[in-house]
Design a protein around this motif. Structure first.
Motif, PDB file in Angstrom:
ATOM      1  N   UNK A 271      14.089 -14.387 -54.774  1.00  0.00           N
ATOM      2  CA  UNK A 271      14.287 -15.755 -55.253  1.00  0.00           C
ATOM      3  C   UNK A 271      13.865 -16.810 -54.239  1.00  0.00           C
ATOM      4  N   UNK A 272      13.903 -16.488 -52.942  1.00  0.00           N
ATOM      5  CA  UNK A 272      13.682 -17.517 -51.920  1.00  0.00           C
ATOM      6  C   UNK A 272      12.451 -17.322 -51.039  1.00  0.00           C
ATOM      7  N   UNK A 273      11.803 -16.174 -51.099  1.00  0.00           N
ATOM      8  CA  UNK A 273      10.747 -15.885 -50.117  1.00  0.00           C
ATOM      9  C   UNK A 273       9.606 -16.889 -50.118  1.00  0.00           C
ATOM     10  N   UNK A 274       9.289 -17.480 -51.269  1.00  0.00           N
ATOM     11  CA  UNK A 274       8.174 -18.426 -51.351  1.00  0.00           C
ATOM     12  C   UNK A 274       8.630 -19.876 -51.386  1.00  0.00           C
ATOM     13  N   UNK A 275       9.900 -20.110 -51.137  1.00  0.00           N
ATOM     14  CA  UNK A 275      10.430 -21.471 -51.201  1.00  0.00           C
ATOM     15  C   UNK A 275      10.605 -22.042 -49.806  1.00  0.00           C
TER      16      UNK A 275
ATOM     17  N   UNK B 134      13.223 -23.163 -48.497  1.00  0.00           N
ATOM     18  CA  UNK B 134      14.496 -22.781 -47.865  1.00  0.00           C
ATOM     19  C   UNK B 134      14.524 -21.319 -47.435  1.00  0.00           C
ATOM     20  N   UNK B 135      13.375 -20.660 -47.385  1.00  0.00           N
ATOM     21  CA  UNK B 135      13.320 -19.250 -46.991  1.00  0.00           C
ATOM     22  C   UNK B 135      13.864 -19.049 -45.577  1.00  0.00           C
ATOM     23  N   UNK B 136      13.606 -20.009 -44.686  1.00  0.00           N
ATOM     24  CA  UNK B 136      14.093 -19.867 -43.307  1.00  0.00           C
ATOM     25  C   UNK B 136      15.614 -19.801 -43.250  1.00  0.00           C
ATOM     26  N   UNK B 137      16.288 -20.562 -44.111  1.00  0.00           N
ATOM     27  CA  UNK B 137      17.751 -20.509 -44.101  1.00  0.00           C
ATOM     28  C   UNK B 137      18.240 -19.151 -44.601  1.00  0.00           C
ATOM     29  N   UNK B 138      17.516 -18.553 -45.560  1.00  0.00           N
ATOM     30  CA  UNK B 138      17.876 -17.219 -46.036  1.00  0.00           C
ATOM     31  C   UNK B 138      17.711 -16.210 -44.907  1.00  0.00           C
ATOM     32  N   UNK B 139      16.590 -16.311 -44.160  1.00  0.00           N
ATOM     33  CA  UNK B 139      16.358 -15.391 -43.047  1.00  0.00           C
ATOM     34  C   UNK B 139      17.415 -15.574 -41.966  1.00  0.00           C
ATOM     35  N   UNK B 140      17.796 -16.820 -41.700  1.00  0.00           N
ATOM     36  CA  UNK B 140      18.830 -17.077 -40.698  1.00  0.00           C
ATOM     37  C   UNK B 140      20.165 -16.470 -41.135  1.00  0.00           C
ATOM     38  N   UNK B 141      20.479 -16.588 -42.412  1.00  0.00           N
ATOM     39  CA  UNK B 141      21.721 -16.016 -42.929  1.00  0.00           C
ATOM     40  C   UNK B 141      21.705 -14.496 -42.806  1.00  0.00           C
ATOM     41  N   UNK B 142      20.583 -13.881 -43.157  1.00  0.00           N
ATOM     42  CA  UNK B 142      20.477 -12.420 -43.028  1.00  0.00           C
ATOM     43  C   UNK B 142      20.575 -11.987 -41.572  1.00  0.00           C
ATOM     44  N   UNK B 143      19.970 -12.760 -40.678  1.00  0.00           N
ATOM     45  CA  UNK B 143      20.034 -12.448 -39.252  1.00  0.00           C
ATOM     46  C   UNK B 143      21.480 -12.477 -38.768  1.00  0.00           C
TER      47      UNK B 143
END
Length: 195
Positions: free
Chosen positions: A61-65, A67-76
């Motif tokens: 849902x977020x990889x091409x948006x 806000x993808x960086x915030x998703x990656x930060x959350x996963x990290x």
């Protein structure tokens, strides 16, 4: 010591208090057992891939948006190195069994379009895998025998100089070398693994 032995020589109020305490302790033991049984039952009913599916859905849902960086930060923040290792190994296993699953689904008369939709791939990918599986069968090979994806897979990117020797050991002959640009923008010698 039983409650009868304990209550010997106690006043009626003390005996009542002792029995009340014992009843309360028994109630707490039974309640704890009920809670543990409910938790175990909930764990058994839980999908073991729930977290993996949540990560996959979030990524899709977020990889091409933006806000993808915030998703990656959350996963990290949420995942440990051990978690990521487990996910990477699971991804490797999934890649290995995908052709088998495709063939099995097809053998069970599942339409190609349905297989592609379930896997999130194109129909042409499914047809390609089916062609490759058929060629392996006709050549008398198992589902993964001679599969280029398994060749040289124990070589880490930092060990590029060792690739030709390892590929030669695994292939039984020297792999041709191709000079190409790597992900770091530099040119490197890469073994060419036939597909």
């Amino acid at each position: 010591m039983s409650s009868d032995e304990q209550s010997a020589g106690l006043s009626p109020v003390e005996r009542f208090s002792l029995r009340l305490r014992e009843a309360q302790e028994e109630f707490e033991r039974e309640r704890r057992a009920e809670i543990l049984a409910a938790v175990n039952e909930a764990e058994q009913d839980r999908d073991p891939l729930e977290l993996v599916r949540a990560i996959a859905e979030n990524y899709a849902a977020h990889r091409d948006r933006a806000d993808a960086d915030s998703m990656y930060a959350e996963l990290t923040y949420e995942l440990s190195l051990a978690d990521v290792r487990a996910l990477r190994l699971a991804a490797d296993a999934a890649a290995i069994i995908t052709p088998r699953l495709i063939q099995s689904a097809r053998d069970n008369a599942q339409p190609v379009a349905s297989i592609a939709a379930d896997l999130g791939v194109t129909e042409s990918y499914v047809y390609r895998i089916l062609r490759e599986q058929k060629a392996r069968q006709e050549a008398g090979l198992g589902p993964r025998d001679g599969d280029p994806d398994t060749v040289c897979n124990d070589v880490r990117p930092g060990d590029r100089q060792k690739w030709p020797a390892r590929c030669e050991r695994q292939l039984g002959h020297a792999a041709p070398i191709h000079r190409g640009r790597g992900g770091d923008g530099e040119y490197h010698d890469w073994p060419v693994i036939p597909r």
